[in-house]
Design a protein around this motif. Structure first.
Motif, PDB file in Angstrom:
ATOM      1  N   PRO A 130      12.231   3.284  14.578  1.00  0.00           N
ATOM      2  CA  PRO A 130      12.590   4.518  13.860  1.00  0.00           C
ATOM      3  C   PRO A 130      13.529   4.264  12.688  1.00  0.00           C
ATOM      4  N   ASN A 131      14.522   3.358  12.837  1.00  0.00           N
ATOM      5  CA  ASN A 131      15.474   3.160  11.731  1.00  0.00           C
ATOM      6  C   ASN A 131      14.796   2.537  10.513  1.00  0.00           C
ATOM      7  N   LEU A 132      13.714   1.738  10.737  1.00  0.00           N
ATOM      8  CA  LEU A 132      12.986   1.137   9.617  1.00  0.00           C
ATOM      9  C   LEU A 132      12.268   2.230   8.833  1.00  0.00           C
ATOM     10  N   VAL A 133      11.643   3.146   9.565  1.00  0.00           N
ATOM     11  CA  VAL A 133      10.919   4.239   8.911  1.00  0.00           C
ATOM     12  C   VAL A 133      11.893   5.091   8.102  1.00  0.00           C
ATOM     13  N   GLU A 134      13.063   5.378   8.708  1.00  0.00           N
ATOM     14  CA  GLU A 134      14.064   6.185   7.978  1.00  0.00           C
ATOM     15  C   GLU A 134      14.513   5.457   6.713  1.00  0.00           C
ATOM     16  N   GLY A 135      14.700   4.126   6.837  1.00  0.00           N
ATOM     17  CA  GLY A 135      15.181   3.325   5.709  1.00  0.00           C
ATOM     18  C   GLY A 135      14.281   3.422   4.497  1.00  0.00           C
ATOM     19  N   PHE A 136      12.960   3.545   4.740  1.00  0.00           N
ATOM     20  CA  PHE A 136      12.029   3.613   3.608  1.00  0.00           C
ATOM     21  C   PHE A 136      11.664   5.044   3.245  1.00  0.00           C
ATOM     22  N   GLY A 137      12.143   5.984   4.100  1.00  0.00           N
ATOM     23  CA  GLY A 137      11.767   7.380   3.878  1.00  0.00           C
ATOM     24  C   GLY A 137      12.269   7.859   2.552  1.00  0.00           C
ATOM     25  N   MET A 159       0.834  -1.214   0.000  1.00  0.00           N
ATOM     26  CA  MET A 159       0.000   0.000   0.000  1.00  0.00           C
ATOM     27  C   MET A 159       0.863   1.257   0.000  1.00  0.00           C
ATOM     28  N   ALA A 160       2.093   1.122   0.543  1.00  0.00           N
ATOM     29  CA  ALA A 160       3.019   2.270   0.559  1.00  0.00           C
ATOM     30  C   ALA A 160       3.748   2.403  -0.781  1.00  0.00           C
ATOM     31  N   GLY A 161       3.442   1.509  -1.727  1.00  0.00           N
ATOM     32  CA  GLY A 161       3.997   1.651  -3.073  1.00  0.00           C
ATOM     33  C   GLY A 161       5.209   0.774  -3.363  1.00  0.00           C
ATOM     34  N   LEU A 162       5.596  -0.062  -2.392  1.00  0.00           N
ATOM     35  CA  LEU A 162       6.759  -0.929  -2.629  1.00  0.00           C
ATOM     36  C   LEU A 162       6.333  -2.205  -3.339  1.00  0.00           C
ATOM     37  N   ARG A 163       7.263  -2.775  -4.095  1.00  0.00           N
ATOM     38  CA  ARG A 163       6.990  -4.051  -4.772  1.00  0.00           C
ATOM     39  C   ARG A 163       7.436  -5.167  -3.843  1.00  0.00           C
ATOM     40  N   VAL A 164       6.479  -5.962  -3.439  1.00  0.00           N
ATOM     41  CA  VAL A 164       6.729  -6.942  -2.375  1.00  0.00           C
ATOM     42  C   VAL A 164       6.570  -8.356  -2.911  1.00  0.00           C
ATOM     43  N   LYS A 165       7.485  -9.224  -2.507  1.00  0.00           N
ATOM     44  CA  LYS A 165       7.330 -10.643  -2.835  1.00  0.00           C
ATOM     45  C   LYS A 165       7.285 -11.411  -1.514  1.00  0.00           C
ATOM     46  N   VAL A 166       6.267 -12.271  -1.363  1.00  0.00           N
ATOM     47  CA  VAL A 166       6.164 -13.102  -0.167  1.00  0.00           C
ATOM     48  C   VAL A 166       6.436 -14.542  -0.579  1.00  0.00           C
ATOM     49  N   VAL A 167       7.368 -15.190   0.097  1.00  0.00           N
ATOM     50  CA  VAL A 167       7.623 -16.603  -0.213  1.00  0.00           C
ATOM     51  C   VAL A 167       7.184 -17.455   0.968  1.00  0.00           C
ATOM     52  N   GLU A 168       6.545 -18.557   0.660  1.00  0.00           N
ATOM     53  CA  GLU A 168       5.998 -19.429   1.707  1.00  0.00           C
ATOM     54  C   GLU A 168       6.352 -20.873   1.372  1.00  0.00           C
ATOM     55  N   ARG A 169       6.853 -21.605   2.367  1.00  0.00           N
ATOM     56  CA  ARG A 169       7.281 -22.973   2.070  1.00  0.00           C
ATOM     57  C   ARG A 169       6.130 -23.965   2.019  1.00  0.00           C
ATOM     58  N   ARG A 170       5.009 -23.606   2.665  1.00  0.00           N
ATOM     59  CA  ARG A 170       3.866 -24.512   2.628  1.00  0.00           C
ATOM     60  C   ARG A 170       3.007 -24.217   1.395  1.00  0.00           C
ATOM     61  N   LYS A 171       2.028 -25.124   1.147  1.00  0.00           N
ATOM     62  CA  LYS A 171       1.144 -24.893  -0.014  1.00  0.00           C
ATOM     63  C   LYS A 171       0.028 -23.926   0.335  1.00  0.00           C
ATOM     64  N   VAL A 172      -0.131 -23.616   1.626  1.00  0.00           N
ATOM     65  CA  VAL A 172      -1.177 -22.688   2.054  1.00  0.00           C
ATOM     66  C   VAL A 172      -0.544 -21.532   2.814  1.00  0.00           C
ATOM     67  N   VAL A 173      -1.207 -20.383   2.774  1.00  0.00           N
ATOM     68  CA  VAL A 173      -0.701 -19.232   3.514  1.00  0.00           C
ATOM     69  C   VAL A 173      -1.461 -19.106   4.841  1.00  0.00           C
ATOM     70  N   GLY A 174      -0.897 -18.351   5.764  1.00  0.00           N
ATOM     71  CA  GLY A 174      -1.573 -18.107   7.029  1.00  0.00           C
ATOM     72  C   GLY A 174      -0.761 -18.504   8.256  1.00  0.00           C
ATOM     73  N   GLY A 175       0.284 -19.298   8.060  1.00  0.00           N
ATOM     74  CA  GLY A 175       1.114 -19.707   9.203  1.00  0.00           C
ATOM     75  C   GLY A 175       0.286 -20.414  10.257  1.00  0.00           C
ATOM     76  N   ALA A 176       0.504 -20.044  11.519  1.00  0.00           N
ATOM     77  CA  ALA A 176      -0.220 -20.711  12.603  1.00  0.00           C
ATOM     78  C   ALA A 176      -1.686 -20.298  12.656  1.00  0.00           C
ATOM     79  N   ALA A 177      -2.054 -19.254  11.885  1.00  0.00           N
ATOM     80  CA  ALA A 177      -3.454 -18.826  11.866  1.00  0.00           C
ATOM     81  C   ALA A 177      -4.141 -19.304  10.584  1.00  0.00           C
ATOM     82  N   VAL A 178      -3.626 -20.373   9.979  1.00  0.00           N
ATOM     83  CA  VAL A 178      -4.164 -20.859   8.711  1.00  0.00           C
ATOM     84  C   VAL A 178      -5.515 -21.556   8.923  1.00  0.00           C
ATOM     85  N   THR A 179      -6.406 -21.369   7.954  1.00  0.00           N
ATOM     86  CA  THR A 179      -7.663 -22.117   7.981  1.00  0.00           C
ATOM     87  C   THR A 179      -7.496 -23.368   7.128  1.00  0.00           C
TER      88      THR A 179
END
Ligand SMILES: Cc1cc2nc3c(=O)[nH]c(=O)nc-3n(C[C@H](O)[C@H](O)[C@H](O)COP(=O)(O)OP(=O)(O)OC[C@H]3O[C@@H](n4cnc5c(N)ncnc54)[C@H](O)[C@@H]3O)c2cc1C
Length: 149
Positions: free
Chosen positions: A142-149, A24-44
């Motif tokens: 704070p350093n994370l915010v500066e990094g993307f500023g 939403m902040a405009g960055l191009r994001v890639k998420v990699v997941e080792r399982r066939k489903v997403v959600g981690g411990a909160a997976v349905t």
């Protein structure tokens, strides 16, 4: 050309939430997941034919209302269902602990009078700690915010 600004390893709910905010902040994001489903411990998952549930995490008490609003989760189908009881913990000998609004102390008393006397103060203490921690939950380092500023 680099097509990705951020790689998130693991599509648990923290990874997915971070990915959504970063995108939403405009960055191009890639998420990699080792399982066939997403959600981690909160997976349905379908744990038995016809029955779907989160197979580990089951309460959403920590899901921050700000995140629900920012990600339009209601429009994406989020419906929070109140449990009739907080927890039902059966033991092999037939005894059980049933906790929830107005019944926890009585239920604990069946197992331990000492714990029943202490539990209200314990709950108040936990609530006070949670109130202190809650205010830090949505703060980025704070350093994370500066990094993307
Ligand atoms: C039994 C249990 C019950 C819980 N109950 C609740 C509850 O009721 N309410 C609540 O709020 N919290 C609960 N929690 C805590 C909650 O589940 C965690 O805080 C939450 O899942 C953390 O989310 P996460 O995205 O950081 O990690 P995870 O949910 O653990 O997700 C990590 C993801 O990363 C993937 N992954 C890991 N390594 C790699 C890799 N090298 N490459 C690719 N993918 C990788 C995993 O497959 C997984 O999908 C519970 C936890 C447990 C274990």
């Amino acid at each position: 050309m680099n097509e990705t600004d951020v790689v998130i390893i693991g599509a648990g709910h923290n990874g997915l939430t971070c990915a959504a905010y970063l995108a939403m902040a405009g960055l191009r994001v890639k998420v990699v997941e080792r399982r066939k489903v997403v959600g981690g411990a909160a997976v349905t998952e379908e744990f038995h034919p016809g029955f779907r549930n989160s197979v580990a995490a089951y309460t959403v008490s920590l899901l921050n209302p700000q995140i629900i609003a920012d990600l339009n989760l209601a429009e994406h189908g989020l419906r929070i269902v109140e449990r009739r009881a907080q927890n039902f913990l059966p033991a092999p000998d037939g005894s059980y602990l049933l906790t929830g609004e107005g019944r926890t102390r009585q239920s604990v008393a069946k197992l331990s009078q000492r714990d029943a006397v202490a539990i209200d103060a314990f709950s108040r203490e936990l609530e006070a700690i949670a109130d202190v921690l809650r205010q830090f939950v949505l703060r980025a380092p704070p350093n994370l915010v500066e990094g993307f500023g």
